[in-house]
Design an enzyme around this catalytic site. Structure first.
Site, PDB file in Angstrom:
ATOM      1  N   ASP A  95       2.927  -1.406  10.669  1.00 20.73           N
ATOM      2  CA  ASP A  95       1.881  -1.841   9.735  1.00 20.73           C
ATOM      3  C   ASP A  95       1.261  -0.627   9.047  1.00 20.73           C
ATOM      4  O   ASP A  95       1.510   0.515   9.432  1.00 20.73           O
ATOM      5  CB  ASP A  95       0.832  -2.625  10.543  1.00 20.73           C
ATOM      6  CG  ASP A  95      -0.202  -3.296   9.651  1.00 20.73           C
ATOM      7  OD1 ASP A  95       0.091  -3.523   8.462  1.00 20.73           O
ATOM      8  OD2 ASP A  95      -1.305  -3.584  10.154  1.00 20.73           O
TER       9      ASP A  95
ATOM     10  N   GLU B 182       1.931   1.650   3.782  1.00 25.51           N
ATOM     11  CA  GLU B 182       2.091   1.779   2.307  1.00 25.51           C
ATOM     12  C   GLU B 182       2.111   3.235   1.871  1.00 25.51           C
ATOM     13  O   GLU B 182       2.760   3.523   0.864  1.00 25.51           O
ATOM     14  CB  GLU B 182       0.956   1.017   1.601  1.00 25.51           C
ATOM     15  CG  GLU B 182       1.031  -0.483   1.756  1.00 25.51           C
ATOM     16  CD  GLU B 182       0.714  -0.964   3.176  1.00 25.51           C
ATOM     17  OE1 GLU B 182      -0.098  -0.300   3.839  1.00 25.51           O
ATOM     18  OE2 GLU B 182       1.290  -1.962   3.604  1.00 25.51           O
TER      19      GLU B 182
ATOM     20  N   ASP C   7      -1.553  -9.461   4.458  1.00 24.99           N
ATOM     21  CA  ASP C   7      -2.796 -10.186   4.726  1.00 24.99           C
ATOM     22  C   ASP C   7      -3.059 -11.331   3.751  1.00 24.99           C
ATOM     23  O   ASP C   7      -3.875 -11.212   2.833  1.00 24.99           O
ATOM     24  CB  ASP C   7      -3.973  -9.203   4.720  1.00 24.99           C
ATOM     25  CG  ASP C   7      -3.851  -8.199   5.852  1.00 24.99           C
ATOM     26  OD1 ASP C   7      -3.006  -8.425   6.753  1.00 24.99           O
ATOM     27  OD2 ASP C   7      -4.578  -7.199   5.834  1.00 24.99           O
TER      28      ASP C   7
HETATM   29  C1  GLC Z   1      -3.683  -5.122   8.860  1.00 25.85           C
HETATM   30  C2  GLC Z   1      -2.467  -6.017   9.059  1.00 25.85           C
HETATM   31  C3  GLC Z   1      -2.811  -7.140  10.000  1.00 25.85           C
HETATM   32  C4  GLC Z   1      -3.310  -6.556  11.316  1.00 25.85           C
HETATM   33  C5  GLC Z   1      -4.498  -5.626  11.091  1.00 25.85           C
HETATM   34  C6  GLC Z   1      -4.923  -4.917  12.352  1.00 25.85           C
HETATM   35  O1  GLC Z   1      -4.670  -5.808   8.205  1.00 25.85           O
HETATM   36  O2  GLC Z   1      -1.978  -6.491   7.845  1.00 25.85           O
HETATM   37  O3  GLC Z   1      -1.710  -7.974  10.201  1.00 25.85           O
HETATM   38  O4  GLC Z   1      -3.651  -7.574  12.192  1.00 25.85           O
HETATM   39  O5  GLC Z   1      -4.148  -4.654  10.115  1.00 25.85           O
HETATM   40  O6  GLC Z   1      -3.907  -4.170  12.908  1.00 25.85           O
END
Ligand code: GLC
Length: 752
Positions: free
Chosen positions: A407, A410, A481
């Site tokens: 995650d 980007e 998200d």
């Molecule tokens: C970001 C991710 C989400 C995750 C959060 C905490 O917002 O897109 O899926 O739960 O970070 O790690």
């Protein structure tokens, strides 16, 4: 981009090199229906990050000068270059495909300084209103009937015509609207469906780029990039499927995943201790709702430090993971790239000692902020950095972790975007953030994939938020998200279909929505719509309502159980689609237009999709509705729930009370199914069921151990089932290298 007059041209190997007064253009024949156009306006090399190795196939082709035009022909394509720098593509028979636009660009809306001030004062984004200038640019002619598909995860509807998109991986926590130009992924691949033909173009340039698909003008569409080479692959094909085949020939196909990864998965940012996780997993088993994956979000780490484990809250290392696995759960842990800047933390010490982090132009390790606070960014474009990162996954695999969720890659940064001049590398070559931004997630996934593959010998299960064209070789994706909004449930269908047509066969959206709060009705309709989506995960955010099915009452539990069980019954069909997709590049979840491209009714079909070629799913995507207007394309279709035959080429109105998602099976189908289970591996799949519909048909079914690469050495069994009009079914074993089923049971629907 200036070219001037064409001075000379020459044929060399698989190339035609055109020398203009001010620039050079190289046309390379990759195969009979793929031609690369390369203008080295930045560097002499392609430096592709998505195409691995030389894809050139021996191809017969010719080039001739016809008047002032240079004409290159293969058995399938014709490229005509001439005055200035215009290259037009045709089919070999002369049917126009992509022709250049020769007119002037219409400038974007002009705004006075006063208007800009006023708009900005109220928070409007004026950059969207004015037509930006791009140093690297190509304008193409737009025909009235042209439709556009592909482009990865871009928000909005299936057909991308009349919108503008920016390829710049962006972490967007706000509700994604149809006018968002960028989301998390950059896949500069476009399929253009014309009235008489279809083609694809892949713009292989990782710098920030724009695809304006008729928003600025209905006369042209354009591609523009801030920097880099003009480097695009023109792809022909007799159908959209062939164009996708060409694109995945270049950038790679989604590999066959482990079987369990197609099962249901539960996640939440907000399980803050072992007890929270155990409560959820026990409840799934207690309620008899199948579940395989259980996801650990950032809280499992100590202070959000990657490759650490918070033993105070999550039990001693390995214990909880072991307990969950005993109950058939497969734990998946999140890993973010931002490495906490902290002396004494091994990852940070090692990264700094070995010089593995990105730096500012002064040579200091670059610092920004993510979950752990001040953090450093591994320079994943370098092999040795990827290797280092890959090796650290041993910490997770030793505990028994079954998958890794990448995650914030980007890369996300809480203190403003990383400046474009932050120093990164593309292997040994020193470059900057401007070039490497869009491939940061791509290289992180490659590292994770390599690590898991080497450490476990299994097919790696990696999920990523950010990626570039070609990342499908290493990782599955989710759409980031989203929110618990009906508009986001609606968007899931075209978004996953376009991701699929952009090479990402394994994609999913957070079921129920990540942000905001779901209602019982929304979660019910979402699980119905997502039951056939490749990545099948319920995930929600801290702070909002919890989103496991039982938070919404008994009816929602029953609906979730019904559709999750349905999913488990169709697992062998989904797995077969992945097995085929590894060779063809075709996705699992497909828009109707992919198989019915001559049927106008499918061009903007946002509310239905196909699963492979045989199943059509028409979910209810609006609140308060108990009917669905379903479009069935040509042929006869059978209602999955009632067996009723319905003739295609028409819209029908199907009753769809809260627990019904309309599903249709094509005539002549043979679909492999299993009995549902609480999780993959609960019991052996000794019986194969064949769901059949009237009509002749044939189907190949693949079975192997579902985990590793033994199938590549022949350890699999391949069946072929053939059925004639009299409904006689013949079973053949085409390849015998794995256990056969004990029995095969035919379950016909539709009267015969
Ligand atoms: C970001 C991710 C989400 C995750 C959060 C905490 O917002 O897109 O899926 O739960 O970070 O790690």
């Amino acid at each position: 981009m200036e070219f001037g007059k064409l001075l000379s041209w020459e044929k060399k190997d698989n190339q035609v090199i055109l020398s203009y007064e001010k620039n050079q253009v190289i046309l390379s024949v990759i195969k009979d229906d793929i031609i690369n156009v390369f203008v080295p306006c930045w560097e002499k090399e392609h430096y592709s990050k998505s195409i691995e190795g030389d894809k050139t196939l021996p191809t017969e082709w010719q080039v001739e000068q016809e008047g002032d035009k240079i004409v290159l022909t293969t058995s399938k394509l014709k490229a005509v270059a001439g005055e200035g720098f215009f290259i037009d593509f045709y089919k070999a028979d002369g049917t126009p495909l992509m022709e250049e636009f020769r007119g002037e660009r219409k400038k974007g809306m002009e705004l006075s300084q006063k208007s800009i001030r006023l708009l900005e004062a109220e928070g409007h984004d004026v950059s969207k209103l004015t037509g930006a200038f791009y140093p690297v640019m190509k304008m193409m002619k737009l025909d009235k009937e042209d439709k556009f598909y592909g482009l990865g995860d871009k928000s909005g509807f299936l057909n991308k015509r009349s919108y503008e998109y920016i390829n710049w991986n962006s972490d967007i926590p706000q509700a994604h609207n149809e006018d968002y130009r960028s989301l998390y992924k950059s896949i500069p691949f476009l399929i253009c469906l014309k009235e008489q033909a279809v083609y694809g173009v892949f713009y292989d340039n990782t710098f920030r780029s724009c695809l304006n698909l008729g928003k600025e003008s209905q006369d042209y569409f354009f591609y523009g990039a801030d920097d880099g080479n003009l480097d695009y692959y023109f792809m022909g094909g007799e159908s959209m499927a062939e164009v996708i085949g060409n694109y995945t020939y270049l950038t790679g196909c989604t590999p066959l995943p482990q079987f369990w990864t197609l099962g249901y998965q539960q996640s939440r940012w907000g399980y803050e201790c072992a007890g929270d996780i155990k409560e959820v997993t026990s409840k799934y088993r207690e309620l008899g709702i199948p579940c395989d994956g259980i996801h650990f979000d950032i809280d499992y780490m100590e202070d959000f430090k990657v490759f650490t484990w918070d033993e105070a809250e999550y039990k001693e290392k390995g214990k909880l993971i072991g307990e969950l696995k005993e109950q058939g759960f497969k734990p998946v842990t999140i890993i973010d790239p931002g490495t906490k800047a902290e002396e004494g933390y091994f990852m940070d010490d090692e990264g700094r000692e070995k010089d593995y982090f990105a730096k500012d132009t002064e040579g200091n390790v670059y610092v920004n902020e993510v979950w752990p606070g001040e953090s450093h960014y591994p320079d994943f474009g370098r092999k040795e950095v990827r290797q280092w990162w890959a090796d650290h996954h041993k910490f997770l695999t030793d505990m028994g972790v079954c998958g890794v969720w990448n995650d914030m890659n980007e890369p996300a940064s809480f203190k403003g975007e990383l400046p474009l001049d932050v120093v990164f590398h593309d292997e040994a070559r020193t470059t900057n953030h401007a070039e490497m931004h869009n491939v940061y997630g791509h290289y992180m996934c490659q590292a994770t994939f390599d690590g898991l593959q080497k450490l476990t010998g299994k097919r790696p299960f990696v999920i990523t938020r950010a990626c570039y064209a070609g990342t499908q070789k290493y990782s599955t994706v989710w759409t980031g998200d989203n929110q618990s909004l009906w508009s986001h449930l609606q968007m899931m269908v075209p978004q996953l279909c376009n991701l699929g047509m952009s090479g990402f066969a394994f994609a999913g959206a957070d079921i129920g929505g990540f942000g905001a709060e779901a209602t019982p009705e929304l979660l019910s309709r979402w699980i119905e719509a997502a039951a056939f989506s490749p990545l099948f995960r319920n995930h929600s955010a801290k702070g909002g309502r919890r989103q496991e099915p039982w938070q919404f009452g008994e009816e929602v539990v029953d609906i979730n159980r019904k559709y999750i069980e349905l999913r488990y019954q169709f697992l062998p069909y989904l797995y077969d689609l992945f097995y085929q997709g590894e060779k063809t590049g075709l996705p699992v979840m497909r828009p109707l237009v992919l198989h019915y491209e001559h049927d106008k009714n499918t061009y903007n079909m946002n509310g239905e999709f196909l699963v492979g070629e045989n199943i059509l799913v028409a979910p209810v995507l609006e609140p308060g509705v108990d009917k669905k207007m379903v479009y069935l394309p040509e042929g006869t279709w059978y209602d999955y729930w009632t067996g009723e035959a319905v003739e295609g080429n028409q819209y029908i109105l199907r009753d769809a009370p809260i627990d019904v998602c309309p599903i249709y099976i094509k005539a002549g189908s043979i679909i492999p199914m299993y009995e549902s289970a609480q999780y993959v591996g609960e019991k052996p799949y000794n019986t194969l069921y064949l769901l059949t519909t009237p009509g002749a048909g044939s189907y190949e079914h693949f079975r192997d151990n579902g985990t590793d690469y033994e199938y590549q050495d022949g350890k699999y069994i391949l069946y072929r089932f053939t059925k004639d009009e009299q409904e006689n079914l013949v079973t053949e074993v085409l390849h015998e290298g794995y256990e056969a089923y004990e029995q095969i049971v035919v379950r016909p629907i539709g009267n015969k």
